[in-house]
Write an enzyme that holds these catalytic residues in place. Structure first.
Site, PDB file in Angstrom:
ATOM      1  N   GLU A 111      45.024  36.679  34.324  1.00 20.54           N
ATOM      2  CA  GLU A 111      45.720  37.740  35.053  1.00 20.54           C
ATOM      3  C   GLU A 111      45.566  37.461  36.544  1.00 20.54           C
ATOM      4  O   GLU A 111      44.471  37.166  37.018  1.00 20.54           O
ATOM      5  CB  GLU A 111      45.134  39.113  34.723  1.00 20.54           C
ATOM      6  CG  GLU A 111      45.724  40.246  35.554  1.00 20.54           C
ATOM      7  CD  GLU A 111      45.110  41.598  35.224  1.00 20.54           C
ATOM      8  OE1 GLU A 111      45.206  42.495  36.077  1.00 20.54           O
ATOM      9  OE2 GLU A 111      44.524  41.744  34.134  1.00 20.54           O
ATOM     10  N   GLU A 122      45.962  45.349  44.371  1.00 20.63           N
ATOM     11  CA  GLU A 122      45.445  46.462  43.588  1.00 20.63           C
ATOM     12  C   GLU A 122      44.687  47.385  44.540  1.00 20.63           C
ATOM     13  O   GLU A 122      43.959  46.918  45.417  1.00 20.63           O
ATOM     14  CB  GLU A 122      44.521  45.943  42.486  1.00 20.63           C
ATOM     15  CG  GLU A 122      44.212  46.943  41.403  1.00 20.63           C
ATOM     16  CD  GLU A 122      43.569  46.283  40.187  1.00 20.63           C
ATOM     17  OE1 GLU A 122      43.498  46.939  39.138  1.00 20.63           O
ATOM     18  OE2 GLU A 122      43.130  45.123  40.297  1.00 20.63           O
TER      19      GLU A 122
END
Length: 218
Positions: A137, A142
């Site tokens: 990933e 984020e």
């Protein structure tokens, strides 16, 4: 008052060829040839490990729509099948899938508060090495709501992930991340994954060249 269109991204290198883009120069739902909805996430986001308090919705203007040159993703407080919120989780899987390249995303984040967790990430189309995190990933951006302005650039693999407390990442403070647009990017090749914010490199994850997909499944 008309919404302000975000600034254009920094120019890419001459050896890059544009293969996918959405400038949001239309009105309505996200373009169906470019975007899909990950509603199957509703099968697991409500479990004990995640405990999300929202239902992800598909093709619903109340939760995702395009206007004024931007895509809006909206979390709404409304009761829906036993949960107090609805939202949208959109992706390009099957509509924009490549190995290696440069990705630039212009984004302004929602106001930071507990429970809000905006993220832009890349996951493999096919889980060649198994379920998360084994096939990798790449978290382009984020932000955890209880830490306003703190941007995480992260990589998760079988060997490097937060469950093992070994994931590789950087934290960068962007004071106006919730009030202004910024360009979040990655440049990915067989040697490394370089992260950037507004064209300034913030983090690099280097291929160990061990041949072990637990370290480099990319």
């Amino acid at each position: 008052e008309k919404p302000t269109r975000p600034p254009p991204p920094s120019p890419v290198k001459n050896d890059y060829k544009l293969v996918w883009a959405d400038e949001f120069d239309y009105e309505g739902l996200p373009h169906p040839k470019r975007w899909g909805y990950q509603v199957e996430a509703n099968n697991w986001v409500h479990d004990r490990n995640h405990n999300e308090q929202q239902w992800y919705m598909a093709s619903r203007r109340e939760n995702s729509y395009v206007s004024g040159g931007t895509l809006k993703i909206i979390a709404r407080r409304e009761d829906w099948i036993g949960k107090p919120y609805t939202s949208a989780r959109i992706r390009t899987r099957g509509k924009g899938d490549w190995v290696y390249g440069k990705l630039l995303v212009r984004a302004k984040l929602p106001a930071g508060k507990p429970g809000i967790w905006p993220a832009i990430w890349m996951m493999p189309t096919d889980q060649k090495y198994g379920s998360w995190p084994n096939s990798g990933e790449i978290d382009v951006m984020e932000n955890v709501g209880w830490a306003p302005g703190v941007i995480h650039n992260s990589v998760h693999t079988g060997a490097f992930n937060h469950r093992l407390r070994s994931h590789k990442h950087a934290e960068v403070v962007v004071d106006d991340a919730h009030s202004a647009f910024h360009v979040y990017g990655v440049e990915w090749d067989e040697d490394s994954i370089k992260y950037s914010i507004d064209g300034q490199q913030t983090f690099e994850f280097v291929n160990t060249k061990s041949g072990n997909p637990a370290e480099w499944p990319f």
